[in-house]
Structures are given as C-alpha cells and as structure tokens.
Design an enzyme around this catalytic site. Structure first.
Site, PDB file in Angstrom:
ATOM      1  N   GLU A   1      69.934  16.491  -4.546  1.00  0.00           N
ATOM      2  CA  GLU A   1      71.286  16.424  -4.000  1.00  0.00           C
ATOM      3  C   GLU A   1      72.326  16.342  -5.117  1.00  0.00           C
ATOM      4  OE1 GLU A   1      68.690  14.782  -2.785  1.00  0.00           O
ATOM      5  OE2 GLU A   1      68.488  15.832  -0.878  1.00  0.00           O
TER       6      GLU A   1
ATOM      7  N   HIS B   1      67.803   8.798   9.034  1.00  0.00           N
ATOM      8  CA  HIS B   1      68.376   9.968   9.710  1.00  0.00           C
ATOM      9  C   HIS B   1      69.453   9.540  10.693  1.00  0.00           C
ATOM     10  CE1 HIS B   1      64.298  11.146   8.497  1.00  0.00           C
ATOM     11  NE2 HIS B   1      64.835  12.330   8.266  1.00  0.00           N
TER      12      HIS B   1
END
Ligand SMILES: Cc1ncc(C[n+]2csc(CCOP(=O)(O)OP(=O)(O)O)c2C)c(N)n1
Lengths: 334, 431
Positions: A57, A126
């Site tokens: 990322e 999540h």
C-alpha cells in the site's frame, strides 16, 4: 445502477474524457476489483491505464504521488480501508503536503478509492472507518457518498480535483440501501430514486451537503451507510427530523449544517467510526461554537465504540436503530 | 499467580539441553579513541569490473552487485572497460561543479554557525555522487533526491541565490519558508520536492518513471537514498514496482557508511552489499566507487541508456564516505573514530579527479587554487544577494497569511476563518 456500477461508470466517464486518468491497485486490472468496481476498464482502456499492482500500500500511494507529479491523475484503490495504514505516511506526509511544501510546484492530484465501514461481518480488518485520521490531517480531502447518484457525481468531481482526495465507499450499501435491520432481507437499489444514474458525465461539487430529509424538529448529521439507517429510524419513529448527508467531511458544508441546527435547535451526530477523537467530535465542536444560543438540548453523538471492530458482536457495536432511537428520545425530551 | 507461558517455556527449554541462543548486535570497526581500520574492505583493481552490454540480463551480471566499478586507478589514470573516455572540457566541468558544491557547503555551514539559518547538511566527500549523475543524465530527466544531493541543482546551473533563499527561509524563498533548510524543490530543474521522511521519494520516482513509460515519453527518473534508508519499507515497495513494471528509473543508494550514529551494519551491510538488494528483485545492480566520478558517470550513463532502451531499472550503490557530520546538529566525534575520514581508502573525489586532470596535462595546482578562489567569491556574492531577502528569524519572510496558502488548490472556509482570526489577533495585539 447500484453503487458499484455508478462508481465504475464514473471512472469510465473520466478515463474516456481525460487520458491522464489511470486506475491502479491490487486486483483492479484483469479481474476488475474484488468488489468489481473497476470491471471492464482494463479491457477498454488498456494495461497502461488500468493495472494490477504488487501488494504494497505504501508503494501504491507512493507511486501514485510520483504519477501525479508527472501529470497523470491516478485513481488508486486500497482494497479495504483497513489496509490504508501501511500507506499512511505516503498519504499524510507526502500526498497531503506536496503542494504546500513545494509552494505549488508539485501536486498529487490523486483520488484514493477505498471500501470502508462495517455491517458485513468483516471482523476487525474489513470493517473500519478511518476517516477521522485523515480529516485531522491538512491537505487531503475526504469524501463519502451514500447513494449511487452521489457516488458517481462526487467521484467525478474528486478525480477532476487537483488535491489528493480520499473517496471512502460504504461497502455495506454497494448493492442496496441498508436500514440497520440486519435480520431482514437485503434491499436492492433497483427502483430507488437515488439509483437513477445518468450514463454520461455530471459532477457534484465537493463540499456541498445534501438534505436527505427536510424537517423541523431535529437535525441529524450523518454520512455513508448511516444516512439510510437514520432515515429508516426516523421514519419508524415518525419524527420530523432533518437529515443532513454530509457527503464530504473535508471540505465540510458548514453553512448547511449551521442553518439546519439554527432552524431545528437540536442536533444528533451519527457515524460508524469510534467515538474518541472521531469526526463527530469535530462536528459537535463546530455546532457548539456556531449554534450555542439556538440549542434547546445538548448535542448527542451515536458512534461506534472505542474498541476494535468485533466480529460476532457486530450488531451490538454497529450504531443501529436502537441506539439512534434512544439518542433521539433523549434529545427530544428536553 | 505464575506466568503460564513464561515459566512453562523456560522449563521446557532447560530440559532440552541445547546451547543458549545469542543475539548479534552489529558493532562498527572503530569507536572514538580507537584507530580506524579499513583493511577488511576488498577494493578490486580499477580495471577489474567487466562492462556488460546495456541490454544484458540482470542474471548475467550478478557479480557487479558484489564488486566495485572503478575507472581512476592508483596512478590517476582512467582505465578499464568502464572508462567513459570523456573529453577534457567535461572533466574540467566535473571538477568545477564538485568544487562549487564544496564551496557552497562550506559557506552555508558557516552561515548556520553564524546563526543565519537553523540547519544545514553538507555532502563533503560525496560530491562525485550527485555531480557525476547529474552530468550523465539528460537535463529534463526527473530527479527525486534525498537531502545530500544539492550537487544536482548546482550541476544543472540552478541559481545559488535561489537555493540560499530557501536555506534562509526569506522573502525570496520559492517555498515560502515552509521547508527545513536544504529541502529544495525546483520543478524547472527537474528536481523534486525533498521530503524529510526518509525514502518516501523512492516509490514516487518509480511512479513518475512508470507514468513516463505509460505515456511513451523519453524522459527517465532517478532517485537517491542513503544506505541506512534502504531498511525502510518504501525502498522495498519501490524495488518491487520498478522490477514488476520495468520502470525506466535509476535507484541510487549512497552508501556513505554512516546513518547519523549508526554504521551501515545496522542496515544489513555485514551480510551483503546494498547493490545486491537488486539481485532479489531481478534488477540490474551495480556497486560503484562513489569517490570516482568517472565511475559514477559511467555507471549512470549505462543505467540511463538501459532505461531509455526499455531495459528497465538499475540499482546503483555508491560506495563512499560521509566525511563531515550528518548535519549541523550532529557531532560525529561522539560515535566514530576521529581519523576515519582521513583513512578512507577510496580517497577524496575532488582530489582524485584533480590529479587525473593534472596527469593528463590539462590542469595544474595553480589553476585549481585560482578556481577555488573564484568559486568562493561566486558563492559569497550569491549569499550576499540572498541575504538581501533576509535571513531566518530576522523578520524578512513571506507574509504571515501565506501560511494558509497551498494547503488546497482553493482555500476552504475553515482555513479562511483561521487565517482571518490570526490576522485579527495580531492586529489586536498591536503587532
Ligand atoms: C522516516 C524517517 N525516520 C527517521 C528519520 C530521522 N533521520 C534523518 S536522517 C537519518 C539517517 C539516514 O541515514 P542514511 O539513509 O544512511 O543517509 P545519510 O544521512 O547517511 O546520507 C535518520 C534516521 C527521518 N528523517 N525519516
């Protein structure tokens, strides 16, 4: 269109109009994204403009900063907002400050798309809502749509914007609005007024809130999935609340907020993110500073708790109808 | 209550009759008061390294990641396959820019000591790294430097007074006094805005290079970081991206042996070379004598030609030595041997090139002394020009309200409000 199709359509429209728009991220190319938000774009625009990336990322955002400095308009995807932390330094120290530190010589005109929020039994990794971390940092915009129509118009505006923008997509309502009743069947966007999405270009300016429901008794400030949960709760309570869908947190539509609270004299703030130092605290401070003499009751907040996001106890954590109803009753009692 | 994991674990181990494990914590060869010793460095002969074709596969050139590309030998002759065979004018330009960098550093270091600015970082001993690369790259290639490559701006003939304005954070500072001194940004010079966060420029350079490739451009990118900084995650993310997309980028690791007080062993130097980081990524890796500007130039040209021919990225380790302190805030005598810098076996980059030019008969000591004098005057004149715009803390700076500019393209209401509030407060205070 559902929200995913609307988001896909926004990228499609912008890639068609502007050859400098590129889409990148883990699984976004060939496969079209784990939520299918980038489906078909690589076939249409080629691998030079839509490509899969390594799983790093900080690399994705760092590379996007460089692409932006070159003159492209990258639209990187962080697969889940929970995975934005490895990129935090590139977002906060680099993208957000490049314009400032170079006094405008270099800019990072990127739009980071990322599904966020809970209500899908995603567990700790999540489900998070990290927007408050970024609204705290100067130089980066934060946009959160709550309908397919808004998602497309706001995403187009974000891509056209020359500042780095975080575009958080409430994944709980990708396929249909969620009223907070987890045990009733999922609804679909089909037939919903805000799912009438034009196929072509249109934009919704960043920094303009939407009155999701006009009312006189109470102002409820919310965004993302919470707009729908609040709407349904208000409906079942039969209360004449004004629901303000903020749509973007930075820039914030303070005028709409101020006018609404001055009109109703009461204010409730609802978000999924944890409470302490959350964006709700900022909203509360703003309302207090601007509307104190118009307030008839203390401002209330309904938020996620200050715990990591739980899995099995998701519905106890989620700021759902029960907690919203309690807060409304409390505010209206005074 | 007993600790179920702790005690159980210890009991279990004691019963296994194994030797105790040992943690290795690296120690530099010499600490203050001890004598420096560089005998463990294996310095190959100047003509030892073969020069592969620019199109060679990384797998065919692994040895170069462990050797040392050199050109200038002990007799000040240019030798071997990497000799770039530069004309005299270019050699003298290199010499001049290196000397200019040193003169600039000397003047600005003094300015910091005189209280004219808060901070400065010298590149003494490392001048060849930036000047060699700057002359080997095209003027429009994009550089993503760290804080010790001021030589790139000087070699691109960027006005020194402009750099000094930045150092003084004065009214002429193009960055409006927002950055720490030496964190230049000069888009027109192909010089990316320097970040104080180490190695963030690495993936950014790769992204720029990828964009250039995706656009069918001909410009390439180059980036620099210190050997200590290779431990950052961004370095490895950048290598992965560069390798995967064969980005036209040159990734330079300036191994000057020290990261503030930590010697290179703390970034992994005891185990392998920094050029060898390239091997695992399938990138071309070159280890270069960073005090030999001809080697730096040759390696950079090789890497640039390779990138331009779509051969992909190159990682170059410049083996050099940080002669001075890390910055004006650092005192290296507290952590390393005082004589280390004078014993550095690869010499001084300026002295080496100067001797080469003298040996060639194109230069002499008198001309060198005259040049040093001329450069010192040039730098002094630039400093005087810059000081007219103010020095740090003496009131000559950009207007206070400029603090709120450039956060966003357009100033949002909350910043306008805070800006007005600040101005009102100052006015109310009678300032
Ligand atoms: C992310 C980050 N961590 C730590 C620092 C503090 N810091 C500044 S320079 C430095 C040492 C860097 O050493 P090296 O990469 O070898 O470069 P050199 O200074 O030797 O040229 C450190 C630790 C920083 N600026 N950024």
């Amino acid at each position: 269109m559902n929200m995913i199709q609307a988001i896909n359509s926004a990228m499609d429209v912008m890639m068609e109009r502007d050859p400098s728009v590129v889409v990148m991220g883990e699984d976004v190319g060939f496969f079209g994204g784990v939520f299918r938000a980038t489906a078909g774009l690589q076939q249409k625009y080629g691998k030079n403009r839509v490509f899969d990336t390594p799983i790093t990322e900080c690399g994705i955002i760092g590379v996007a900063v460089g692409m932006g400095a070159y003159g492209l308009r990258p639209v990187p995807e962080i697969q889940f907002a929970d995975y934005i932390y490895p990129a935090l330094d590139q977002l906060v120290s680099e993208a957000a400050r490049l314009r400032y530190r170079s006094a405008g010589e270099f800019i990072a005109p990127m739009t980071v798309r990322s599904p966020f929020g809970g209500g899908i039994f995603g567990g700790q990794t999540h489900s998070q809502s990290p927007e408050g971390i970024f609204t705290h940092c100067s130089g980066i915009k934060t946009v959160i749509p709550s309908t397919p129509y808004d998602a497309k118009g706001l995403l187009i505006a974000a891509i056209e914007d020359n500042d780095p923008t975080l575009f958080f997509e409430p994944k709980r309502i990708y396929n249909g609005p969620f009223d907070g009743h987890y045990d009733t069947p999922a609804k679909s966007w089909a037939g919903h007024a805000d799912a009438q999405v034009p196929t072509g270009y249109y934009r919704i300016a960043l920094g303009k809130a939407r009155i999701a429901r006009a009312g006189e008794a109470l102002t409820i400030l919310c965004y993302g999935t919470m707009v729908h949960v609040v709407e349904d709760t208000v409906k079942t309570l039969g209360i004449d609340a004004e629901i303000v869908d903020l749509r973007s947190l930075v820039p914030l539509d303070i005028d709409t907020i101020e006018a609404s609270v001055k009109k109703t004299g009461r204010c409730l703030i609802v978000h999924e993110a944890t409470r302490t130092s959350g964006f709700g605290a900022e909203l509360l401070a703003q309302v207090q500073e601007r509307c104190f003499y118009h307030l008839e009751a203390p401002i209330e907040r309904v938020t996620g708790f200050d715990t990591p996001y739980p899995h099995s106890l998701e519905w106890a954590y989620f700021p759902g109808p029960v907690r919203i109803r309690e807060a409304i009753n409390k505010i209206m009692k005074d | 209550m007993t600790d179920p994991i702790g005690s159980g674990g210890m009991d279990g181990q004691a019963g296994r009759n194994l030797p105790p494990l040992r943690l290795h914590v690296p120690e530099p060869p010499a600490r203050p008061g001890e004598s420096a010793d560089f005998t463990h460095f294996d310095i190959p002969a100047a003509d030892a390294a073969p020069r592969p074709d620019e199109a060679a596969q990384p797998s065919d050139m692994r040895d170069l990641a462990y050797g040392l590309v050199r050109v200038l030998d002990e007799d000040s002759a240019a030798v071997g396959a990497w000799n770039p065979k530069l004309p005299p004018e270019t050699l003298l330009r290199m010499l001049r820019y290196m000397a200019l960098t040193r003169a600039f550093d000397a003047r600005m270091f003094r300015a910091q000591r005189q209280g004219k600015t808060s901070f400065y970082m010298k590149s003494t001993g490392e001048e060849a790294v930036s000047i060699g690369a700057a002359l080997a790259l095209a003027r429009d290639d994009m550089c993503f430097p760290s804080y010790r490559q001021q030589g790139i701006l000087l070699a691109r003939d960027w006005p020194m007074a402009d750099m000094m304005n930045q150092i003084y954070s004065n009214t002429g500072d193009r960055l409006k006094g927002r950055q720490l001194p030496i964190m230049y940004s000069a888009r027109e010079a192909g010089f990316f805005s320097i970040s104080g966060n180490l190695t963030t420029q690495y993936p950014q350079a790769v992204g720029w290079a990828m964009a250039s490739a995706a656009r069918g451009d001909t410009r390439i990118a180059a980036t620099w970081c210190g050997e200590g900084s290779t431990a950052e995650g961004d370095f490895h993310s950048a290598c992965t991206f560069a390798s995967v997309y064969r980005a036209p980028v040159i990734m330079n690791v300036v191994n000057n042996q020290w990261a503030i007080s930590s010697f290179s062993g703390f970034a992994g130097a005891e185990a392998t070379t920094f050029a060898a980081r390239a091997v695992g990524y399938g990138i071309a890796g070159l280890r270069v004598d960073g005090n030999d500007i001809l080697a730096v130039y040759a390696a950079t040209r090789w890497a640039a030609d390779r990138a331009r021919a779509n051969g992909g990225p190159t990682l170059i380790e410049h083996f050099t030595y940080r002669v001075e302190g890390h910055s004006t805030s650092d005192d290296p005598s507290a952590y390393r041997s005082a004589e280390e810098s004078s014993l550095w076996p690869l010499g001084d980059p300026i002295a080496r090139l100067k001797q080469h030019c003298i040996t060639l008969g194109i230069w002499d000591e008198d001309r060198h002394a005259a040049m040093d004098k001329e450069l010192a005057e040039l730098v002094r004149d630039a400093a005087r020009e810059a000081e007219k715009n103010g020095i740090l803390g003496h009131g000559l700076h950009h207007p206070m309200e400029s603090m709120f500019e450039d956060v966003f393209e357009e100033m949002p209401w909350h910043l306008k409000e805070q800006q007005q509030q600040m101005l009102d407060e100052w006015k109310a205070a009678g300032l």
